[in-house]
Design a protein around this motif. Structure first.
Motif, PDB file in Angstrom:
ATOM      1  N   THR A 106       0.739  -1.478  -0.338  1.00 59.59           N
ATOM      2  CA  THR A 106      -0.335  -0.570  -0.447  1.00 59.59           C
ATOM      3  C   THR A 106       0.919   1.196   0.074  1.00 59.59           C
ATOM      4  O   THR A 106       0.695   2.292  -0.128  1.00 59.59           O
ATOM      5  N   TYR A 110      -0.742   3.534  -3.399  1.00 58.10           N
ATOM      6  CA  TYR A 110      -1.282   4.732  -2.969  1.00 58.10           C
ATOM      7  C   TYR A 110      -0.493   5.858  -3.160  1.00 58.10           C
ATOM      8  O   TYR A 110      -1.513   7.262  -3.555  1.00 58.10           O
ATOM      9  N   SER A 111       0.592   6.429  -2.969  1.00 58.06           N
ATOM     10  CA  SER A 111       1.738   7.029  -3.786  1.00 58.06           C
ATOM     11  C   SER A 111       1.234   7.816  -5.238  1.00 58.06           C
ATOM     12  O   SER A 111       1.157   6.622  -6.483  1.00 58.06           O
ATOM     13  N   PRO A 112       0.883   8.862  -5.485  1.00 54.52           N
ATOM     14  CA  PRO A 112       0.798   9.521  -6.664  1.00 54.52           C
ATOM     15  C   PRO A 112       0.972   9.389  -7.707  1.00 54.52           C
ATOM     16  O   PRO A 112       0.806   9.203  -8.876  1.00 54.52           O
ATOM     17  N   GLU A 138     -13.444  -2.109  -3.817  1.00 55.86           N
ATOM     18  CA  GLU A 138     -12.801  -1.736  -3.149  1.00 55.86           C
ATOM     19  C   GLU A 138     -11.879  -2.156  -2.371  1.00 55.86           C
ATOM     20  O   GLU A 138     -11.663  -3.284  -2.285  1.00 55.86           O
ATOM     21  N   THR A 139     -10.614  -1.704  -1.711  1.00 55.19           N
ATOM     22  CA  THR A 139     -10.437  -0.387  -0.952  1.00 55.19           C
ATOM     23  C   THR A 139      -8.788  -0.595  -2.112  1.00 55.19           C
ATOM     24  O   THR A 139      -8.952   1.241  -2.366  1.00 55.19           O
ATOM     25  N   LYS A 140      -7.782  -1.239  -2.274  1.00 58.03           N
ATOM     26  CA  LYS A 140      -6.404  -0.943  -3.262  1.00 58.03           C
ATOM     27  C   LYS A 140      -6.414  -0.237  -4.047  1.00 58.03           C
ATOM     28  O   LYS A 140      -5.703   0.114  -4.155  1.00 58.03           O
ATOM     29  N   ILE A 142      -8.741   1.409  -5.221  1.00 59.13           N
ATOM     30  CA  ILE A 142      -8.849   2.455  -6.198  1.00 59.13           C
ATOM     31  C   ILE A 142      -8.330   3.958  -6.473  1.00 59.13           C
ATOM     32  O   ILE A 142      -8.727   4.379  -7.402  1.00 59.13           O
ATOM     33  N   PRO A 143      -6.748   5.009  -5.457  1.00 62.04           N
ATOM     34  CA  PRO A 143      -6.414   4.829  -6.240  1.00 62.04           C
ATOM     35  C   PRO A 143      -5.153   4.907  -7.873  1.00 62.04           C
ATOM     36  O   PRO A 143      -5.861   6.072  -8.433  1.00 62.04           O
ATOM     37  N   SER A 146      -8.989   5.646 -10.078  1.00 62.49           N
ATOM     38  CA  SER A 146      -9.263   6.698 -10.196  1.00 62.49           C
ATOM     39  C   SER A 146      -8.543   7.780 -11.520  1.00 62.49           C
ATOM     40  O   SER A 146      -8.919   8.202 -12.099  1.00 62.49           O
ATOM     41  N   MET A 147      -6.479   7.317 -11.270  1.00 61.77           N
ATOM     42  CA  MET A 147      -6.166   7.562 -12.427  1.00 61.77           C
ATOM     43  C   MET A 147      -5.834   7.149 -13.558  1.00 61.77           C
ATOM     44  O   MET A 147      -6.550   8.116 -14.405  1.00 61.77           O
ATOM     45  N   ALA A 149      -9.344   6.122 -14.881  1.00 64.01           N
ATOM     46  CA  ALA A 149     -10.108   6.775 -15.397  1.00 64.01           C
ATOM     47  C   ALA A 149      -9.749   8.539 -15.554  1.00 64.01           C
ATOM     48  O   ALA A 149     -10.595   9.188 -17.208  1.00 64.01           O
ATOM     49  N   LEU A 156     -15.767   6.962 -12.868  1.00 62.37           N
ATOM     50  CA  LEU A 156     -16.242   5.582 -11.919  1.00 62.37           C
ATOM     51  C   LEU A 156     -16.156   5.066 -11.487  1.00 62.37           C
ATOM     52  O   LEU A 156     -17.180   6.361 -10.756  1.00 62.37           O
ATOM     53  N   VAL A 158     -17.161   2.064  -7.968  1.00 59.29           N
ATOM     54  CA  VAL A 158     -16.668   1.498  -7.170  1.00 59.29           C
ATOM     55  C   VAL A 158     -17.283   0.723  -6.531  1.00 59.29           C
ATOM     56  O   VAL A 158     -18.617   0.828  -6.309  1.00 59.29           O
ATOM     57  N   ARG A 160     -18.835  -1.894  -3.720  1.00 60.62           N
ATOM     58  CA  ARG A 160     -18.533  -2.188  -1.993  1.00 60.62           C
ATOM     59  C   ARG A 160     -19.119  -3.597  -1.532  1.00 60.62           C
ATOM     60  O   ARG A 160     -18.911  -4.992  -2.606  1.00 60.62           O
TER      61      ARG A 160
END
Lengths: 268, 268
Positions: A106, A110-112, A138-140, A142-143, A146-147, A149, A156, A158, A160
């Protein structure tokens, strides 16, 4: 406000880069930059050649009344290769092994600056698929979803793992996780997407394919089709990947807590 | 490869925009664009003035040996105002009311063109706070927190609501949700962040402030300080917001299922 040519080139590069895969009409630019259409056309040719020279994607011009211009992002071949090697190396640290089977990741995924590049790579791999939605669980993931998308300029969605009150009416299914043998739930708001859509699924890890089957079956409830699957790391057969149109960026080749071995490599 | 001046301006705008808040050395550009340092300096002045002319943030030059140049993103005043009005209007549709108390909003707050702008707005509001990490709680705030982290060029940390095997050793706390009166759990991997950090919390909704208390107490376990909180929509007292250094973009003014009223407005 009047802009000089080099300012117009800078402004076009700025606006197009900030909004990947969004179509801008020529009139948007003629107004914004207070210049004639012929001038803007010339400027766009310069920006188009520049992006090619930088090997960082392409500028596409769409003819016709609803036409315009858009930027399709892509990492340069060299940057993509370097990035995938670098992230493989970081992930292959045996200290990342959790209970002999899982990889702690993670901090990286998660790092942008990492998710941004993953998103651009996925977008470029699936750019011809005419995607309506980017879907993740969800969850890992998603970042990175998002990018992706953002790079594809698509909404996007998600999914659940539990029914949530804030989602309103939901569609729910159960499926069997092939790697853990347990029953899992998926839940998606009725209002989250339109029916008859083409979706791209993005996830961080693929093993047995049970989750993929779960997602496909919930997508069926929305009369929608999974037209591609992008996963960061896979540990499964080539056959499973082919059947499911999976493109994975990295492969988990070996994980052994006792021997202190963790080997993750870029996919061929 | 040689680049003409207008190509260099375009390339600088492209690279800086793609990497907000990342410092590039002058030597990076002299090499990449095959030009003298004095030439690049002149080009950067042009890009700097251009970004100001477009009212889309600023280019900052950092002097000294470890110096360089970076782009600080910001929406133009007009764009920000229009955006917040537009999203307030969309959210104020009474059909979005769920069981008299909640607002359905995932279709909007997952959309990358919306989260991208929310991220840039939060980044510009907290740009002077010297942030080390952007922190959020799963799930709905993750896309906007990802985009904020990207705009600030800082790592994202996602607090989980349950203990997950893939997170390895975790720090866990329980807290009381003031709006629902139930006990909630928070869990964060020991390896997710360094101690003694300054964190910015991003979340989609703030009501009673219980979650904020929970986050603060888990951050204390990492010897870290919450230096700011950015929420998309708040429904709480100004006092609670001031005490917690909360900046909210929108306010939920009224929600009434029976009267079919939902009123969300931009914060003053």
């Amino acid at each position: 406000m009047k802009y000089k040519r080099n300012e117009r080139i800078g402004a076009l590069a700025f606006i197009l880069t900030n909004n990947p895969n969004k179509i801008f009409t020529y009139s948007y630019f003629t107004e914004k930059l207070d210049a004639a259409k012929s001038t803007i056309s010339e400027d766009i040719v310069i920006v188009k050649e520049l992006i090619e020279k930088l090997d960082s994607g392409s500028i596409m011009t769409i003819p016709g009344a609803s036409g315009g211009v858009k930027y399709i992002p892509k990492l340069s071949a060299e940057e993509e290769k370097e990035f995938l090697c670098e992230i493989s190396e970081k992930l292959s640290n045996p200290e990342r092994i959790i209970v002999g089977k899982f990889v702690f990741m993670t901090d990286l995924i998660y790092s942008p600056d990492i998710t941004d590049r993953i998103g651009k790579i996925f977008a470029s791999r699936f750019t011809d698929e005419d995607i309506d939605y980017v879907v993740t669980i969800e969850t890992k993931g998603i970042p990175m979803a998002s990018m992706t998308a953002k790079a594809l300029n698509r909404p996007l969605v998600v999914i659940r793992k539990e029914i949530k009150i804030t989602e309103g009416a939901t569609v729910n299914i159960k499926y069997m996780s092939k790697s853990t043998g347990t029953i899992q739930s998926l839940s998606l708001s009725r209002n989250s997407m339109k029916e008859n859509s083409r979706v791209l699924v993005i996830d961080d890890f693929m093993r047995g394919g049970g989750t993929i089957d779960g997602i496909k079956s919930i997508m069926k409830e929305f009369k929608s089709e999974v037209v591609g699957i992008g996963v960061l790391i896979s540990k499964c057969s080539d056959e499973l990947k082919e059947t499911n149109k999976v493109k994975s960026l990295l492969e988990l080749k070996e994980i052994d807590d006792d021997k202190n071995i963790l080997k993750i490599v870029p996919s061929e």
